[in-house]
Design a protein around this motif. Structure first.
Motif, PDB file in Angstrom:
ATOM      1  N   GLY A 112       0.754  -1.139   0.139  1.00  0.00           N
ATOM      2  CA  GLY A 112      -0.141  -0.144   0.123  1.00  0.00           C
ATOM      3  C   GLY A 112       0.755   1.153   0.089  1.00  0.00           C
ATOM      4  O   GLY A 112       0.634   2.234  -0.774  1.00  0.00           O
ATOM      5  N   ASP A 113       1.905   1.282   0.816  1.00  0.00           N
ATOM      6  CA  ASP A 113       2.954   2.402   0.872  1.00  0.00           C
ATOM      7  C   ASP A 113       3.751   2.615  -0.442  1.00  0.00           C
ATOM      8  O   ASP A 113       3.809   3.810  -0.995  1.00  0.00           O
ATOM      9  N   LEU A 114       4.006   1.467  -0.944  1.00  0.00           N
ATOM     10  CA  LEU A 114       4.624   1.705  -2.399  1.00  0.00           C
ATOM     11  C   LEU A 114       3.968   2.200  -3.388  1.00  0.00           C
ATOM     12  O   LEU A 114       4.177   3.106  -4.171  1.00  0.00           O
ATOM     13  N   LEU A 115       2.360   1.816  -3.410  1.00  0.00           N
ATOM     14  CA  LEU A 115       1.753   2.154  -4.459  1.00  0.00           C
ATOM     15  C   LEU A 115       1.232   3.633  -4.134  1.00  0.00           C
ATOM     16  O   LEU A 115       1.049   4.587  -5.163  1.00  0.00           O
ATOM     17  N   ARG A 116       1.250   4.187  -2.918  1.00  0.00           N
ATOM     18  CA  ARG A 116       0.695   5.533  -2.523  1.00  0.00           C
ATOM     19  C   ARG A 116       2.078   6.427  -3.024  1.00  0.00           C
ATOM     20  O   ARG A 116       1.664   7.564  -3.562  1.00  0.00           O
ATOM     21  N   GLU A 117       3.226   5.908  -2.832  1.00  0.00           N
ATOM     22  CA  GLU A 117       4.344   6.755  -3.317  1.00  0.00           C
ATOM     23  C   GLU A 117       4.269   6.900  -4.740  1.00  0.00           C
ATOM     24  O   GLU A 117       4.541   7.954  -5.276  1.00  0.00           O
TER      25      GLU A 117
ATOM     26  N   GLN B 123       4.043  10.381  -6.859  1.00  0.00           N
ATOM     27  CA  GLN B 123       5.145  10.657  -7.963  1.00  0.00           C
ATOM     28  C   GLN B 123       4.651  10.686  -9.318  1.00  0.00           C
ATOM     29  O   GLN B 123       5.486  11.017 -10.362  1.00  0.00           O
ATOM     30  N   GLY B 124       3.286  10.166  -9.424  1.00  0.00           N
ATOM     31  CA  GLY B 124       2.543  10.294 -10.695  1.00  0.00           C
ATOM     32  C   GLY B 124       3.031   9.564 -11.672  1.00  0.00           C
ATOM     33  O   GLY B 124       2.893   9.596 -12.966  1.00  0.00           O
ATOM     34  N   THR B 125       3.621   8.339 -11.353  1.00  0.00           N
ATOM     35  CA  THR B 125       4.264   7.319 -12.392  1.00  0.00           C
ATOM     36  C   THR B 125       3.120   6.585 -13.102  1.00  0.00           C
ATOM     37  O   THR B 125       1.946   6.686 -12.503  1.00  0.00           O
ATOM     38  N   PRO B 126       3.399   6.048 -14.035  1.00  0.00           N
ATOM     39  CA  PRO B 126       2.411   5.164 -14.769  1.00  0.00           C
ATOM     40  C   PRO B 126       1.776   4.200 -14.134  1.00  0.00           C
ATOM     41  O   PRO B 126       0.425   4.014 -14.075  1.00  0.00           O
ATOM     42  N   LEU B 127       2.719   3.642 -13.001  1.00  0.00           N
ATOM     43  CA  LEU B 127       2.096   2.542 -12.169  1.00  0.00           C
ATOM     44  C   LEU B 127       1.068   3.152 -11.169  1.00  0.00           C
ATOM     45  O   LEU B 127      -0.025   2.753 -10.929  1.00  0.00           O
ATOM     46  N   GLY B 128       1.418   4.089 -10.853  1.00  0.00           N
ATOM     47  CA  GLY B 128       0.469   5.046  -9.756  1.00  0.00           C
ATOM     48  C   GLY B 128      -0.754   5.198 -10.495  1.00  0.00           C
ATOM     49  O   GLY B 128      -1.754   5.068  -9.802  1.00  0.00           O
ATOM     50  N   GLN B 129      -0.743   5.756 -11.711  1.00  0.00           N
ATOM     51  CA  GLN B 129      -1.920   6.192 -12.518  1.00  0.00           C
ATOM     52  C   GLN B 129      -2.701   5.023 -12.791  1.00  0.00           C
ATOM     53  O   GLN B 129      -4.032   5.017 -12.604  1.00  0.00           O
TER      54      GLN B 129
ATOM     55  N   LEU C  85      -8.801  -4.392  -5.240  1.00  0.00           N
ATOM     56  CA  LEU C  85      -7.370  -4.941  -5.529  1.00  0.00           C
ATOM     57  C   LEU C  85      -6.853  -4.270  -6.677  1.00  0.00           C
ATOM     58  O   LEU C  85      -7.483  -4.370  -7.539  1.00  0.00           O
ATOM     59  N   VAL C  86      -5.439  -3.922  -6.483  1.00  0.00           N
ATOM     60  CA  VAL C  86      -4.801  -3.767  -7.790  1.00  0.00           C
ATOM     61  C   VAL C  86      -4.263  -4.762  -8.540  1.00  0.00           C
ATOM     62  O   VAL C  86      -3.968  -5.964  -7.808  1.00  0.00           O
ATOM     63  N   PRO C  87      -4.214  -4.790  -9.847  1.00  0.00           N
ATOM     64  CA  PRO C  87      -3.991  -6.215 -10.461  1.00  0.00           C
ATOM     65  C   PRO C  87      -2.577  -6.897  -9.967  1.00  0.00           C
ATOM     66  O   PRO C  87      -1.760  -6.056  -9.505  1.00  0.00           O
ATOM     67  N   ASP C  88      -2.708  -8.113  -9.788  1.00  0.00           N
ATOM     68  CA  ASP C  88      -1.505  -8.811  -9.246  1.00  0.00           C
ATOM     69  C   ASP C  88      -0.231  -8.567  -9.881  1.00  0.00           C
ATOM     70  O   ASP C  88       1.168  -8.570  -9.374  1.00  0.00           O
ATOM     71  N   ASP C  89      -0.167  -8.750 -11.346  1.00  0.00           N
ATOM     72  CA  ASP C  89       1.200  -8.353 -11.985  1.00  0.00           C
ATOM     73  C   ASP C  89       1.645  -6.952 -11.426  1.00  0.00           C
ATOM     74  O   ASP C  89       3.173  -6.729 -11.485  1.00  0.00           O
ATOM     75  N   VAL C  90       0.892  -5.947 -11.364  1.00  0.00           N
ATOM     76  CA  VAL C  90       1.558  -4.624 -10.960  1.00  0.00           C
ATOM     77  C   VAL C  90       2.135  -4.604  -9.497  1.00  0.00           C
ATOM     78  O   VAL C  90       3.270  -4.467  -9.248  1.00  0.00           O
TER      79      VAL C  90
ATOM     80  N   LEU D  52       3.189  -7.597  -7.946  1.00  0.00           N
ATOM     81  CA  LEU D  52       4.301  -8.738  -8.049  1.00  0.00           C
ATOM     82  C   LEU D  52       5.612  -7.752  -8.495  1.00  0.00           C
ATOM     83  O   LEU D  52       6.823  -8.281  -7.975  1.00  0.00           O
ATOM     84  N   GLY D  53       5.431  -6.922  -9.519  1.00  0.00           N
ATOM     85  CA  GLY D  53       6.462  -6.263  -9.965  1.00  0.00           C
ATOM     86  C   GLY D  53       7.423  -5.645  -9.189  1.00  0.00           C
ATOM     87  O   GLY D  53       8.486  -5.345  -8.706  1.00  0.00           O
ATOM     88  N   MET D  54       6.414  -4.856  -8.295  1.00  0.00           N
ATOM     89  CA  MET D  54       6.926  -3.870  -7.107  1.00  0.00           C
ATOM     90  C   MET D  54       7.766  -4.625  -5.901  1.00  0.00           C
ATOM     91  O   MET D  54       8.684  -4.334  -5.420  1.00  0.00           O
ATOM     92  N   VAL D  55       7.063  -6.000  -5.848  1.00  0.00           N
ATOM     93  CA  VAL D  55       7.424  -6.547  -4.488  1.00  0.00           C
ATOM     94  C   VAL D  55       8.804  -7.312  -5.129  1.00  0.00           C
ATOM     95  O   VAL D  55       9.887  -7.538  -4.207  1.00  0.00           O
ATOM     96  N   ARG D  56       8.813  -7.860  -6.279  1.00  0.00           N
ATOM     97  CA  ARG D  56      10.191  -8.366  -6.747  1.00  0.00           C
ATOM     98  C   ARG D  56      11.562  -7.236  -6.537  1.00  0.00           C
ATOM     99  O   ARG D  56      12.441  -7.686  -6.146  1.00  0.00           O
ATOM    100  N   GLU D  57      11.255  -6.169  -6.944  1.00  0.00           N
ATOM    101  CA  GLU D  57      11.868  -5.169  -6.860  1.00  0.00           C
ATOM    102  C   GLU D  57      12.519  -4.799  -5.513  1.00  0.00           C
ATOM    103  O   GLU D  57      13.590  -4.804  -5.317  1.00  0.00           O
TER     104      GLU D  57
END
Ligand code: AP5
Length: 222
Positions: free
Chosen positions: A32-37, A41-47, A58-63, A65-70
């Motif tokens: 949740g914190d990563l998504l709010r950040e 920042q107005g990134t495409p992921l945030g949009q 819920l935000v889609p799993d692929d979005v 999982l990409g954040m968690v992997r990083e």
């Protein structure tokens, strides 16, 4: 250690996760914190995430999982992590298993914070977050010294966009329907699932969580 902090919205995952991360010296990975950040920042992921979050869906799993992997790839997470608000679907739980397995690691414990729905609604209606340093307050349980002003940095305190009553009710439904069933996966695969009452003062809940982790560590060593 790799620990999942599990529980409904407002159960205290962020509050307890921050304390636990400090105690264990490992980072907290809070989706949740990563998504709010990303939103800030107005990134495409945030949009992409915004409409889901504002609706309490819920935000889609692929979005996610990409954040968690990083986050897991970072140097800081080498010794383990506290997962807060993740996994929220069976697909996320299975993907986390695969990610950790590839690193020679596993989930050591799933700590479940249990809080009644009426307490959750009150907590979330009273939550205020600093727009400067992200410190979290509660106008009922942990108010700032001056209304709407952060004690630490003097920033303005704001309510979260998804903390209105209608969205909170939807977040609770989503938790019951899509996230709570994830616990069965951990029980089925033999990971320790420990339930802790979350409707107690913050230090008491923290002690209960720390004791639960100590018990798990003793069992692992024995
Ligand atoms: P997220 O940010 O993860 O929200 P959540 O799970 O709904 O949890 P909260 O942050 O609301 O509560 P918390 O349990 O951390 O409680 P806190 O410690 O702040 O997710 C938001 C959205 O992002 C989701 O709806 C979804 O759209 C998306 N998302 C995130 N992760 C996702 C994923 N993996 N997959 C898909 N989508 C995802 O405490 C709450 C308040 O209570 C505070 O004011 C605090 O001060 C107070 N408080 C805490 N403990 C106590 C206590 N013991 N006594 C009194 N007051 C207390």
């Amino acid at each position: 250690m790799n620990v999942i902090l599990f529980g409904p919205p407002g159960a205290g995952k962020g509050t307890q996760g921050a304390l636990l991360a400090e105690r264990l010296g490992i980072p907290r990975i809070a989706t949740g914190d990563l998504l709010r950040e990303a939103l800030r920042q107005g990134t495409p992921l945030g949009q992409q995430a915004r409409t889901y979050m504002e609706a309490g869906e819920l935000v889609p799993d692929d979005v996610i999982l990409g954040m968690v992997r990083e986050a897991l790839d970072s140097e800081a997470a080498r010794g383990g992590a506290i997962f807060d608000g993740f996994p929220r679907t069976l697909a996320q739980a299975e993907a986390l298993d695969d990610l950790l397995r590839a690193m020679g690691r596993d989930i050591d414990a799933v700590l479940v914070l249990e809080v009644p729905d009426d307490v959750i609604v009150k907590r979330l209606s009273g939550r205020r977050t600093c727009s400067g340093c992200s410190a979290v307050y509660n106008i009922y349980y942990d108010p700032p010294r001056t209304a709407d002003v952060c004690d630490r940095c003097g920033g303005v305190l704001v309510a979260r966009a998804d903390d209105n009553e209608e969205t909170v009710r939807r977040r609770l439904e989503v938790f019951r329907e899509q996230t709570e069933p994830v616990l069965a996966h951990y029980q089925r695969t033999g990971r320790p699932v420990i339930r802790v009452p979350g409707d107690r003062p913050v230090p008491e809940v923290q002690d209960a969580l720390a004791n639960a982790l100590d018990a798990v560590s003793r069992k692992t060593v024995a």
